[in-house]
Write a protein that holds these residues in place. Structure first.
Motif, mmCIF file in Angstrom:
data_model
loop_
_atom_site.group_PDB
_atom_site.id
_atom_site.type_symbol
_atom_site.label_atom_id
_atom_site.label_comp_id
_atom_site.label_asym_id
_atom_site.label_seq_id
_atom_site.Cartn_x
_atom_site.Cartn_y
_atom_site.Cartn_z
ATOM 1 N N LEU A 112 0.827 -1.209 0.000
ATOM 2 C CA LEU A 112 0.000 0.000 0.000
ATOM 3 C C LEU A 112 0.862 1.260 0.000
ATOM 4 C CD1 LEU A 112 -2.825 1.270 0.237
ATOM 5 C CD2 LEU A 112 -2.605 1.113 2.730
ATOM 6 N N VAL A 113 1.871 1.290 0.854
ATOM 7 C CA VAL A 113 2.760 2.462 0.920
ATOM 8 C C VAL A 113 3.511 2.624 -0.397
ATOM 9 C CG1 VAL A 113 4.770 3.456 2.083
ATOM 10 C CG2 VAL A 113 3.002 2.297 3.424
ATOM 11 N N MET A 114 3.973 1.506 -0.960
ATOM 12 C CA MET A 114 4.689 1.553 -2.241
ATOM 13 C C MET A 114 3.777 2.101 -3.343
ATOM 14 S SD MET A 114 6.490 -1.610 -4.263
ATOM 15 C CE MET A 114 4.910 -2.464 -4.456
ATOM 16 N N HIS A 115 2.517 1.687 -3.340
ATOM 17 C CA HIS A 115 1.577 2.125 -4.366
ATOM 18 C C HIS A 115 1.232 3.604 -4.209
ATOM 19 C CE1 HIS A 115 -1.576 1.749 -7.345
ATOM 20 N NE2 HIS A 115 -2.458 2.273 -6.496
ATOM 21 N N ILE A 116 1.092 4.063 -2.981
ATOM 22 C CA ILE A 116 0.721 5.461 -2.740
ATOM 23 C C ILE A 116 1.853 6.408 -3.113
ATOM 24 C CG2 ILE A 116 0.181 7.149 -0.943
ATOM 25 C CD1 ILE A 116 -1.400 4.951 0.487
ATOM 26 N N PHE A 117 3.081 6.064 -2.698
ATOM 27 C CA PHE A 117 4.214 6.959 -2.899
ATOM 28 C C PHE A 117 5.002 6.660 -4.181
ATOM 29 C CE2 PHE A 117 3.426 7.194 1.685
ATOM 30 C CZ PHE A 117 3.431 8.565 1.875
ATOM 31 N N HIS A 118 4.617 5.563 -4.877
ATOM 32 C CA HIS A 118 5.278 5.203 -6.135
ATOM 33 C C HIS A 118 6.796 5.121 -5.970
ATOM 34 C CE1 HIS A 118 1.498 5.686 -8.297
ATOM 35 N NE2 HIS A 118 1.336 6.843 -7.676
#
Length: 414
Positions: free
Chosen positions: A346-352
């Motif tokens: 989730l964090v990876m997807h939000i912050f790219h």
């Protein structure tokens, strides 16, 4: 993948969720299955009894050879990992990448073939046993003083015969310096493993075949490596927690190595292309094998502790691999692994941006395990638990207290 991406997009579903779910399920299954592959008869259980309704002949097989990690090994893990990572990074910058991939893929193909044979064999054994089939087991042993001439090895079918004198059987076992046991399902898995390795080599590192190879490597590594205590486990988790943070956030070394080399050190999942995709080439999401193996080593310890604790609470119970037992520590560790990995994604997807998975996994499974031990009032038992590499008849918790008592006695005598 184009049609799948467009179909999901038309239904207002982010296509990348398919990729993330694939990585999440694959990693979780590997941790779960790899943990069960490490189970063996605990010191608190009695010898298997053929009269037990749950008895299985494989329960008599000796424990597989494992590499047991101790405190000093846990301290060195971040250091060794850093040396390997930096070494690969320097090679990528100084040497043609194709040569690095050639040697790395040759190594992993050979090792991976054995890993796949092991993984496929274990899976086939499980399925065939559930279906009611009886499997023939062979034992290849290297013996010190063989009875025939100068031959240094001999093959026993179905292990050492159970109908011979037990004293003679023990004497034979003492002379065996190395042995390999396998059943018909495991032996039959070898051609399949060789075929997949050959196909992956000649096709040119296909992502699906590469994932089979990578998953088998992860599974076999989890089965091979174990930690001797929870203290060692927490040292390992703490060291690799800071290691992962440094090499992902402070440098580009880990990301460069992971994305530059096409070798089976990660799970890869293609991202479905959509109508808005800027490139016709397929993009991939990756999860390093370290983010599977490291947590699994700790999770598998939780499972073995649960089994040891079950037999401790039920003295006089004979060991049977089919016997069920409560798994409070393993269950919470698995749940926290899945939750922590979801948070990472989730964090990876939000912050790219790439995320150090161990930043979330280590505190998640480590902290949850401690909380369960406090809730169950087993804090001291958890910390005293130790898996002994020698003298298996000794209770691991008693071994620690006996060692302390003997030390106190020596001090008094002095």
């Amino acid at each position: 993948m184009n049609r799948i991406g467009i179909l999901l997009e038309n239904n207002n579903i982010d296509p990348v969720l398919v990729t993330y779910c694939g990585l999440l399920v694959s990693a979780s299954v590997l941790v779960y299955c790899g943990s069960y592959a490490t189970l063996h008869r605990p010191e608190t259980a009695l010898e298997p009894d053929p009269k037990d309704p749950l008895f299985d002949s494989d329960d008599l097989a000796p424990q597989s050879t494992v590499e047991r990690l101790e405190k000093q090994d846990a301290y060195l893990m971040p250091v060794m990992g850093a040396c390997v990572l930096v070494g690969l990074y320097v090679l990528i910058k100084k040497v043609d990448k194709s040569w690095i991939e050639l040697f790395a893929n040759a190594y992993f193909t050979v090792y991976g073939t054995f890993a796949m044979a092991n993984a496929f064999g274990n899976f086939a054994t499980f399925i065939l046993k559930k279906a009611g089939f009886r499997l023939t087991r062979w034992k290849l042993a290297l013996q010190k003083n063989p009875p025939i001439g100068n031959i240094k090895s001999k093959i026993n079918f179905n292990g050492i015969d159970n109908d011979i004198d037990q004293d003679k059987k023990k004497e034979i076992e003492k002379q065996i310096v190395a042995n390999v046991t396998f059943n018909s399902a495991e032996f039959s898995s070898i051609p399949l493993a060789v075929s997949i390795s050959a196909a992956n080599w000649y096709v040119g590192q296909n992502w699906a075949l590469g994932n089979v190879l990578s998953a088998s490597l992860a599974y076999s590594t989890i089965q091979l490596l174990s930690i001797d205590s929870f203290l060692t486990g927490y040292i390992m988790l703490t060291g690799l927690f800071f290691y992962d943070i440094f090499f992902v956030f402070k440098t580009n070394i880990m990301v460069t190595v992971a994305t530059s080399l096409s070798v089976p050190i990660k799970l890869s999942m293609p991202r479905p292309t959509t109508s808005s995709s800027s490139s016709s080439s397929t993009a991939y999401s990756i999860l390093g094998l370290g983010d599977i193996i490291v947590p699994a080593i700790f999770v598998s310890l939780c499972l073995r502790f649960d089994m040891w604790n079950h037999y401790r609470q039920n003295p006089g119970l004979t060991y049977a691999s089919a016997r069920t037992f409560s798994k409070p520590y393993f269950s919470i560790a698995m749940v926290m692994y899945i939750i922590s990995l979801c948070v990472t994604i989730l964090v990876m997807h939000i912050f790219h941006a790439a995320q150090p998975a161990l930043l979330y996994l280590c505190p998640g499974i480590g902290g949850a395990t401690l909380l369960v031990s406090v809730y169950r009032k087993e804090w001291a038992l958890l910390w005293e638990y130790k898996e002994l590499s020698e003298n298996p008849a000794e209770d691991p918790a008693d071994g620690l207290s006996n060692s302390n008592n003997s030390t106190d006695t020596e001090r008094k005598e002095k």
